[in-house]
Design a protein around this motif. Structure first.
Motif, mmCIF file in Angstrom:
data_model
loop_
_atom_site.group_PDB
_atom_site.id
_atom_site.type_symbol
_atom_site.label_atom_id
_atom_site.label_comp_id
_atom_site.label_asym_id
_atom_site.label_seq_id
_atom_site.Cartn_x
_atom_site.Cartn_y
_atom_site.Cartn_z
ATOM 1 N N THR A 10 -12.978 -9.440 -23.349
ATOM 2 C CA THR A 10 -12.482 -9.293 -21.983
ATOM 3 C C THR A 10 -13.092 -10.392 -21.120
ATOM 4 O OG1 THR A 10 -12.326 -6.883 -22.208
ATOM 5 C CG2 THR A 10 -12.376 -7.771 -19.966
ATOM 6 N N GLU A 11 -12.252 -11.132 -20.411
ATOM 7 C CA GLU A 11 -12.737 -12.200 -19.543
ATOM 8 C C GLU A 11 -13.315 -11.611 -18.262
ATOM 9 O OE1 GLU A 11 -12.807 -15.338 -20.310
ATOM 10 O OE2 GLU A 11 -11.549 -15.368 -22.109
ATOM 11 N N LEU A 12 -14.417 -12.183 -17.810
ATOM 12 C CA LEU A 12 -15.017 -11.811 -16.533
ATOM 13 C C LEU A 12 -14.840 -12.961 -15.542
ATOM 14 C CD1 LEU A 12 -18.427 -10.374 -17.816
ATOM 15 C CD2 LEU A 12 -16.414 -9.055 -17.132
ATOM 16 N N THR A 13 -14.632 -12.625 -14.272
ATOM 17 C CA THR A 13 -14.622 -13.678 -13.255
ATOM 18 C C THR A 13 -16.058 -14.187 -13.099
ATOM 19 O OG1 THR A 13 -15.087 -12.228 -11.381
ATOM 20 C CG2 THR A 13 -12.762 -12.495 -12.023
ATOM 21 N N ILE A 14 -16.211 -15.315 -12.413
ATOM 22 C CA ILE A 14 -17.545 -15.875 -12.205
ATOM 23 C C ILE A 14 -18.447 -14.877 -11.497
ATOM 24 C CG2 ILE A 14 -18.830 -17.675 -10.967
ATOM 25 C CD1 ILE A 14 -16.426 -19.516 -11.472
ATOM 26 N N LEU A 15 -17.909 -14.213 -10.478
ATOM 27 C CA LEU A 15 -18.725 -13.275 -9.705
ATOM 28 C C LEU A 15 -19.049 -12.022 -10.515
ATOM 29 C CD1 LEU A 15 -17.042 -13.714 -6.226
ATOM 30 C CD2 LEU A 15 -19.310 -14.492 -6.898
ATOM 31 N N GLU A 16 -18.078 -11.491 -11.255
ATOM 32 C CA GLU A 16 -18.343 -10.342 -12.123
ATOM 33 C C GLU A 16 -19.411 -10.695 -13.151
ATOM 34 O OE1 GLU A 16 -13.776 -8.553 -11.958
ATOM 35 O OE2 GLU A 16 -14.473 -9.665 -13.712
ATOM 36 N N ASN A 17 -19.335 -11.902 -13.682
ATOM 37 C CA ASN A 17 -20.286 -12.375 -14.681
ATOM 38 C C ASN A 17 -21.702 -12.399 -14.104
ATOM 39 O OD1 ASN A 17 -20.483 -13.558 -17.441
ATOM 40 N ND2 ASN A 17 -21.297 -15.316 -16.339
ATOM 41 N N ARG A 18 -21.824 -12.920 -12.888
ATOM 42 C CA ARG A 18 -23.145 -12.989 -12.250
ATOM 43 C C ARG A 18 -23.694 -11.600 -11.934
ATOM 44 N NH1 ARG A 18 -24.417 -17.956 -8.181
ATOM 45 N NH2 ARG A 18 -24.234 -19.614 -9.717
ATOM 46 N N ILE A 19 -22.831 -10.723 -11.444
ATOM 47 C CA ILE A 19 -23.268 -9.366 -11.118
ATOM 48 C C ILE A 19 -23.772 -8.654 -12.371
ATOM 49 C CG2 ILE A 19 -22.478 -7.083 -10.369
ATOM 50 C CD1 ILE A 19 -20.510 -8.590 -8.463
ATOM 51 N N LEU A 20 -22.994 -8.695 -13.453
ATOM 52 C CA LEU A 20 -23.382 -8.015 -14.686
ATOM 53 C C LEU A 20 -24.664 -8.614 -15.258
ATOM 54 C CD1 LEU A 20 -22.852 -5.916 -16.844
ATOM 55 C CD2 LEU A 20 -21.286 -7.525 -17.971
ATOM 56 N N LEU A 21 -24.783 -9.925 -15.227
ATOM 57 C CA LEU A 21 -25.986 -10.587 -15.751
ATOM 58 C C LEU A 21 -27.227 -10.124 -14.990
ATOM 59 C CD1 LEU A 21 -27.154 -12.705 -17.685
ATOM 60 C CD2 LEU A 21 -26.721 -14.433 -15.944
ATOM 61 N N TYR A 22 -27.110 -10.017 -13.670
ATOM 62 C CA TYR A 22 -28.257 -9.593 -12.857
ATOM 63 C C TYR A 22 -28.647 -8.154 -13.177
ATOM 64 C CZ TYR A 22 -31.288 -9.145 -8.772
ATOM 65 O OH TYR A 22 -32.363 -8.950 -7.944
ATOM 66 N N PHE A 23 -27.652 -7.291 -13.329
ATOM 67 C CA PHE A 23 -27.953 -5.895 -13.675
ATOM 68 C C PHE A 23 -28.603 -5.799 -15.050
ATOM 69 C CE2 PHE A 23 -24.793 -4.395 -10.424
ATOM 70 C CZ PHE A 23 -25.683 -3.610 -9.718
ATOM 71 N N LEU A 24 -28.122 -6.563 -16.009
ATOM 72 C CA LEU A 24 -28.675 -6.504 -17.360
ATOM 73 C C LEU A 24 -30.096 -7.061 -17.421
ATOM 74 C CD1 LEU A 24 -25.510 -7.454 -19.440
ATOM 75 C CD2 LEU A 24 -26.642 -5.218 -19.321
ATOM 76 N N GLU A 25 -30.424 -7.934 -16.478
ATOM 77 C CA GLU A 25 -31.798 -8.443 -16.393
ATOM 78 C C GLU A 25 -32.714 -7.455 -15.667
ATOM 79 O OE1 GLU A 25 -31.145 -12.143 -14.426
ATOM 80 O OE2 GLU A 25 -30.742 -13.247 -16.285
ATOM 81 N N ASN A 26 -32.102 -6.446 -15.031
ATOM 82 C CA ASN A 26 -32.875 -5.467 -14.252
ATOM 83 C C ASN A 26 -32.422 -4.038 -14.575
ATOM 84 O OD1 ASN A 26 -34.488 -7.168 -12.084
ATOM 85 N ND2 ASN A 26 -32.466 -8.107 -12.276
ATOM 86 N N LYS A 27 -32.339 -3.751 -15.865
ATOM 87 C CA LYS A 27 -31.867 -2.433 -16.292
ATOM 88 C C LYS A 27 -32.747 -1.315 -15.734
ATOM 89 C CE LYS A 27 -29.970 -4.028 -20.717
ATOM 90 N NZ LYS A 27 -30.149 -3.991 -22.188
ATOM 91 N N ASN A 28 -32.068 -0.232 -15.327
ATOM 92 C CA ASN A 28 -32.726 0.986 -14.845
ATOM 93 C C ASN A 28 -33.489 0.806 -13.535
ATOM 94 O OD1 ASN A 28 -31.847 2.525 -17.152
ATOM 95 N ND2 ASN A 28 -33.478 1.548 -18.334
ATOM 96 N N LYS A 29 -33.343 -0.354 -12.889
ATOM 97 C CA LYS A 29 -33.967 -0.563 -11.581
ATOM 98 C C LYS A 29 -32.919 -0.344 -10.493
ATOM 99 C CE LYS A 29 -37.231 -4.132 -13.149
ATOM 100 N NZ LYS A 29 -37.608 -5.562 -12.992
ATOM 101 N N VAL A 30 -33.359 0.224 -9.379
ATOM 102 C CA VAL A 30 -32.458 0.377 -8.242
ATOM 103 C C VAL A 30 -32.399 -0.963 -7.505
ATOM 104 C CG1 VAL A 30 -32.040 1.551 -6.055
ATOM 105 C CG2 VAL A 30 -32.985 2.820 -7.997
ATOM 106 N N ILE A 31 -31.181 -1.502 -7.372
ATOM 107 C CA ILE A 31 -30.966 -2.800 -6.731
ATOM 108 C C ILE A 31 -30.257 -2.568 -5.404
ATOM 109 C CG2 ILE A 31 -29.942 -5.096 -6.969
ATOM 110 C CD1 ILE A 31 -32.020 -4.521 -9.117
ATOM 111 N N SER A 32 -30.844 -3.052 -4.321
ATOM 112 C CA SER A 32 -30.205 -2.875 -3.017
ATOM 113 C C SER A 32 -28.993 -3.791 -2.909
ATOM 114 C CB SER A 32 -31.186 -3.192 -1.887
ATOM 115 O OG SER A 32 -31.417 -4.587 -1.789
ATOM 116 N N ARG A 33 -28.062 -3.426 -2.048
ATOM 117 C CA ARG A 33 -26.874 -4.267 -1.835
ATOM 118 C C ARG A 33 -27.277 -5.642 -1.327
ATOM 119 N NH1 ARG A 33 -24.651 0.806 -1.115
ATOM 120 N NH2 ARG A 33 -22.506 1.060 -1.925
ATOM 121 N N ASP A 34 -28.266 -5.699 -0.422
ATOM 122 C CA ASP A 34 -28.701 -6.986 0.131
ATOM 123 C C ASP A 34 -29.251 -7.897 -0.957
ATOM 124 O OD1 ASP A 34 -27.937 -6.325 2.673
ATOM 125 O OD2 ASP A 34 -29.946 -5.759 3.366
#
Length: 228
Positions: free
Chosen positions: A152-176
């Motif tokens: 499944t292709e990801l857009t550039i922004l989806e790719n960045r969002i998922l990468l950041y979450f995977l680097e910070n698994k189980n952590k609460v990330i604020s919207r800011d």
């Protein structure tokens, strides 16, 4: 140390072009330069650089036009868009004209160098970065999600969002924090835009996007990527 990697710096601001080119030469890259759209197309097709750093706003032809024409003429290497306008980042996804990634101005030169080093590892066929979760594999270098053997292709922004979450698994990330990480520190996007991208990403990674297993909302704060 000399790297066997050629980078084209396409930028009409002479001072910025000099600063970027000078720093990358010190890092060991071979640099070629252009200052407008048509010159950029001629240069890239002739020199075939491994990576193109391409300004969004240029005289003659915009970066989007340059990218589209290069792709139509068979150039398949990495193109990184440099943009000063955070709202243009949505256009980069929407127009889908073949850009590989982007960096927002003003950018920290160390951040740019680190970004390029990650691309170079991919170019040199070193072990590609990927993350596994559930029955999926995220391959950020090619903006893809592999699920049950299907890509499944990801857009550039989806790719960045998922990468950041995977680097910070189980952590609460604020919207800011998430907006700063994904759009850049000169961003003027709003939380509604972020939430829209989260919804789109959930549809790609969740079995039931309405009851997400991985990408969960933390009310009043932001999000958490849940993986026990």
């Amino acid at each position: 140390m000399q790297k066997d990697i050629k980078i084209a710096v396409i930028e009409d601001d002479e001072n910025l072009r000099f600063l970027v080119s000078n720093r990358l030469e010190k890092e060991g890259y071979k640099i070629v330069e252009a200052s407008d759209g048509q010159q950029a197309i001629d240069l890239v097709l002739a020199e075939q650089p491994n990576i193109v750093l391409l300004d969004w706003m240029m005289p003659g032809k915009e970066g989007s036009e340059v990218c589209t024409e290069l792709r139509s003429k068979g150039f398949e290497n990495i193109i990184i868009m440099m943009t000063a306008k955070s709202q243009d980042l949505d256009k980069i996804d929407a127009y889908n004209f073949g850009v590989s990634d982007y960096v927002t101005k003003p950018f920290n030169m160390d951040v740019l160098v680190a970004m390029l080093e990650s691309k170079v590892k991919y170019i040199l066929n070193e072990k590609p970065d990927f993350s596994k979760f559930g029955n999926m594999e995220h391959q950020p270098n090619i903006h893809s999600l592999i699920k049950d053997g299907k890509k499944t292709e990801l857009t550039i922004l989806e790719n960045r969002i998922l990468l950041y979450f995977l680097e910070n698994k189980n952590k609460v990330i604020s919207r800011d924090d998430l907006m700063m990480e994904v759009w850049g520190y000169n961003s003027d996007v709003n939380t509604r835009t972020l939430d829209m991208h989260i919804v789109r990403l959930r549809k790609k990674i969740e079995s039931n996007a309405d009851r997400p297993e991985f990408l969960q909302t933390v009310r009043g704060v932001g999000y958490r990527f849940n993986e026990e």
